[in-house]
Write a protein that holds these residues in place. Sequence first.
Motif, PDB file in Angstrom:
ATOM      1  N   SER A 290       0.827  -1.206   0.000  1.00 10.91           N
ATOM      2  CA  SER A 290       0.000   0.000   0.000  1.00 10.91           C
ATOM      3  C   SER A 290       0.858   1.252   0.000  1.00 10.91           C
ATOM      4  O   SER A 290       0.607   2.207  -0.756  1.00 10.91           O
ATOM      5  CB  SER A 290      -0.928   0.003   1.219  1.00 10.91           C
ATOM      6  OG  SER A 290      -1.780  -1.107   1.202  1.00 10.91           O
ATOM      7  N   TYR A 291       1.877   1.250   0.849  1.00  8.50           N
ATOM      8  CA  TYR A 291       2.798   2.392   0.894  1.00  8.50           C
ATOM      9  C   TYR A 291       3.518   2.555  -0.443  1.00  8.50           C
ATOM     10  O   TYR A 291       3.667   3.676  -0.951  1.00  8.50           O
ATOM     11  CB  TYR A 291       3.806   2.192   2.021  1.00  8.50           C
ATOM     12  CG  TYR A 291       4.927   3.204   2.026  1.00  8.50           C
ATOM     13  CD1 TYR A 291       4.710   4.506   2.490  1.00  8.50           C
ATOM     14  CD2 TYR A 291       6.192   2.875   1.553  1.00  8.50           C
ATOM     15  CE1 TYR A 291       5.730   5.442   2.486  1.00  8.50           C
ATOM     16  CE2 TYR A 291       7.217   3.802   1.547  1.00  8.50           C
ATOM     17  CZ  TYR A 291       6.982   5.083   2.007  1.00  8.50           C
ATOM     18  OH  TYR A 291       8.002   6.001   1.991  1.00  8.50           O
ATOM     19  N   SER A 292       3.946   1.445  -1.024  1.00  7.86           N
ATOM     20  CA  SER A 292       4.648   1.497  -2.310  1.00  7.86           C
ATOM     21  C   SER A 292       3.742   2.032  -3.412  1.00  7.86           C
ATOM     22  O   SER A 292       4.158   2.847  -4.238  1.00  7.86           O
ATOM     23  CB  SER A 292       5.173   0.108  -2.685  1.00  7.86           C
ATOM     24  OG  SER A 292       6.088  -0.366  -1.717  1.00  7.86           O
ATOM     25  N   ALA A 293       2.477   1.569  -3.422  1.00  6.48           N
ATOM     26  CA  ALA A 293       1.539   2.040  -4.441  1.00  6.48           C
ATOM     27  C   ALA A 293       1.292   3.541  -4.309  1.00  6.48           C
ATOM     28  O   ALA A 293       1.261   4.276  -5.301  1.00  6.48           O
ATOM     29  CB  ALA A 293       0.227   1.272  -4.326  1.00  6.48           C
ATOM     30  N   ALA A 294       1.113   3.994  -3.066  1.00  7.29           N
ATOM     31  CA  ALA A 294       0.907   5.428  -2.838  1.00  7.29           C
ATOM     32  C   ALA A 294       2.139   6.230  -3.241  1.00  7.29           C
ATOM     33  O   ALA A 294       2.029   7.296  -3.858  1.00  7.29           O
ATOM     34  CB  ALA A 294       0.568   5.678  -1.374  1.00  7.29           C
ATOM     35  N   THR A 295       3.318   5.708  -2.917  1.00  4.06           N
ATOM     36  CA  THR A 295       4.562   6.410  -3.255  1.00  4.06           C
ATOM     37  C   THR A 295       4.751   6.512  -4.764  1.00  4.06           C
ATOM     38  O   THR A 295       5.119   7.573  -5.294  1.00  4.06           O
ATOM     39  CB  THR A 295       5.764   5.685  -2.620  1.00  4.06           C
ATOM     40  OG1 THR A 295       5.600   5.654  -1.200  1.00  4.06           O
ATOM     41  CG2 THR A 295       7.063   6.400  -2.963  1.00  4.06           C
ATOM     42  N   VAL A 296       4.501   5.422  -5.471  1.00  6.53           N
ATOM     43  CA  VAL A 296       4.656   5.426  -6.933  1.00  6.53           C
ATOM     44  C   VAL A 296       3.681   6.406  -7.562  1.00  6.53           C
ATOM     45  O   VAL A 296       4.056   7.211  -8.426  1.00  6.53           O
ATOM     46  CB  VAL A 296       4.457   4.002  -7.497  1.00  6.53           C
ATOM     47  CG1 VAL A 296       4.346   4.043  -9.021  1.00  6.53           C
ATOM     48  CG2 VAL A 296       5.607   3.103  -7.081  1.00  6.53           C
ATOM     49  N   TYR A 297       2.424   6.346  -7.145  1.00  4.86           N
ATOM     50  CA  TYR A 297       1.424   7.257  -7.712  1.00  4.86           C
ATOM     51  C   TYR A 297       1.770   8.712  -7.432  1.00  4.86           C
ATOM     52  O   TYR A 297       1.746   9.560  -8.337  1.00  4.86           O
ATOM     53  CB  TYR A 297       0.045   6.928  -7.150  1.00  4.86           C
ATOM     54  CG  TYR A 297      -0.995   7.975  -7.456  1.00  4.86           C
ATOM     55  CD1 TYR A 297      -1.538   8.095  -8.729  1.00  4.86           C
ATOM     56  CD2 TYR A 297      -1.418   8.878  -6.475  1.00  4.86           C
ATOM     57  CE1 TYR A 297      -2.479   9.067  -9.021  1.00  4.86           C
ATOM     58  CE2 TYR A 297      -2.360   9.851  -6.754  1.00  4.86           C
ATOM     59  CZ  TYR A 297      -2.885   9.946  -8.025  1.00  4.86           C
ATOM     60  OH  TYR A 297      -3.802  10.923  -8.317  1.00  4.86           O
TER      61      TYR A 297
ATOM     62  N   ARG B 160       5.473  12.860  -2.095  1.00  4.25           N
ATOM     63  CA  ARG B 160       5.544  11.577  -1.396  1.00  4.25           C
ATOM     64  C   ARG B 160       4.550  11.554  -0.237  1.00  4.25           C
ATOM     65  O   ARG B 160       4.079  12.611   0.201  1.00  4.25           O
ATOM     66  CB  ARG B 160       6.967  11.339  -0.843  1.00  4.25           C
ATOM     67  CG  ARG B 160       8.030  11.138  -1.912  1.00  4.25           C
ATOM     68  CD  ARG B 160       9.402  10.924  -1.279  1.00  4.25           C
ATOM     69  NE  ARG B 160       9.421   9.720  -0.462  1.00  4.25           N
ATOM     70  CZ  ARG B 160       9.606   8.500  -0.953  1.00  4.25           C
ATOM     71  NH1 ARG B 160       9.793   8.321  -2.246  1.00  4.25           N
ATOM     72  NH2 ARG B 160       9.618   7.446  -0.146  1.00  4.25           N
ATOM     73  N   PRO B 161       4.215  10.362   0.273  1.00  4.32           N
ATOM     74  CA  PRO B 161       3.304  10.299   1.421  1.00  4.32           C
ATOM     75  C   PRO B 161       3.902  10.964   2.656  1.00  4.32           C
ATOM     76  O   PRO B 161       5.119  10.972   2.843  1.00  4.32           O
ATOM     77  CB  PRO B 161       3.130   8.784   1.652  1.00  4.32           C
ATOM     78  CG  PRO B 161       3.538   8.140   0.374  1.00  4.32           C
ATOM     79  CD  PRO B 161       4.588   9.024  -0.217  1.00  4.32           C
ATOM     80  N   HIS B 162       3.034  11.500   3.502  1.00  5.49           N
ATOM     81  CA  HIS B 162       3.480  12.111   4.749  1.00  5.49           C
ATOM     82  C   HIS B 162       3.841  11.013   5.751  1.00  5.49           C
ATOM     83  O   HIS B 162       3.068  10.073   5.979  1.00  5.49           O
ATOM     84  CB  HIS B 162       2.387  12.997   5.323  1.00  5.49           C
ATOM     85  CG  HIS B 162       2.032  14.159   4.444  1.00  5.49           C
ATOM     86  ND1 HIS B 162       2.913  15.186   4.179  1.00  5.49           N
ATOM     87  CD2 HIS B 162       0.898  14.444   3.755  1.00  5.49           C
ATOM     88  CE1 HIS B 162       2.337  16.067   3.382  1.00  5.49           C
ATOM     89  NE2 HIS B 162       1.118  15.644   3.106  1.00  5.49           N
TER      90      HIS B 162
END
Length: 216
Positions: free
Chosen positions: A21-28, A36-38
């Motif tokens: 999930s973190y990787s998907a959010a970071t890539v998007y 990048r995500p907070h």
Amino acid sequence: MSELLPICIILIVLAAILYLSYSAATVYLSEVHNTRPHNAAVCICCLLAVLSICLNGAYGVDATGLLFLSILTGLLTVMTLTDIAVCRLPRIFTLSLIVLGAAFRYSLEELTYSLLNASLWFGMTYLLRQFFITAKGTEALGLGDVFLIAGIAMWTQPQHTPLLITAAASGAFLFILLFCRHRHQQALPFAPFLCASLYALTLLPDSVFRTSEIFT
């Protein structure tokens, strides 16, 4: 020791799902919005996910239920991270929530009622969105929020859905009163409040899963 093995395996699976999930959010966010995500949001989501799994394991939810719950927390995490960062909910995330929620309810033989619940909430929030666009020329809800609400209605029991939506709206309203009174032009992401409400619901017994039936 053997009693702890299933929950340990589920926690390992949860860690993998949260990493994805973190990787998907970071890539998007990095490829589409150059951000990048907070970190604080990442930590809070992970903490809530682990707490939810541990509590539901203690309530007596079986391994299949905990697996579905792990998937749910992963989806809530990726949507929270993206919406906080850029006020956007990619359709693939919200549709995944709906489809996997349908699979979850099918496994409980509750698909028909959940489809009706999700359709009802989708219709109501979509009409509300269109009303504000027509009457005020502005979006009270983004289309991503409409799909997210439908997904939440798919995962939750019908009697809990209005309480959850009300809690999210109340939280957003209080946040605006406390922190956004002098920033009228800044968009406020609604998805984190919706996801936080569902996270909170999963911490309670007899919410997403009918744990009262497990204890009897």
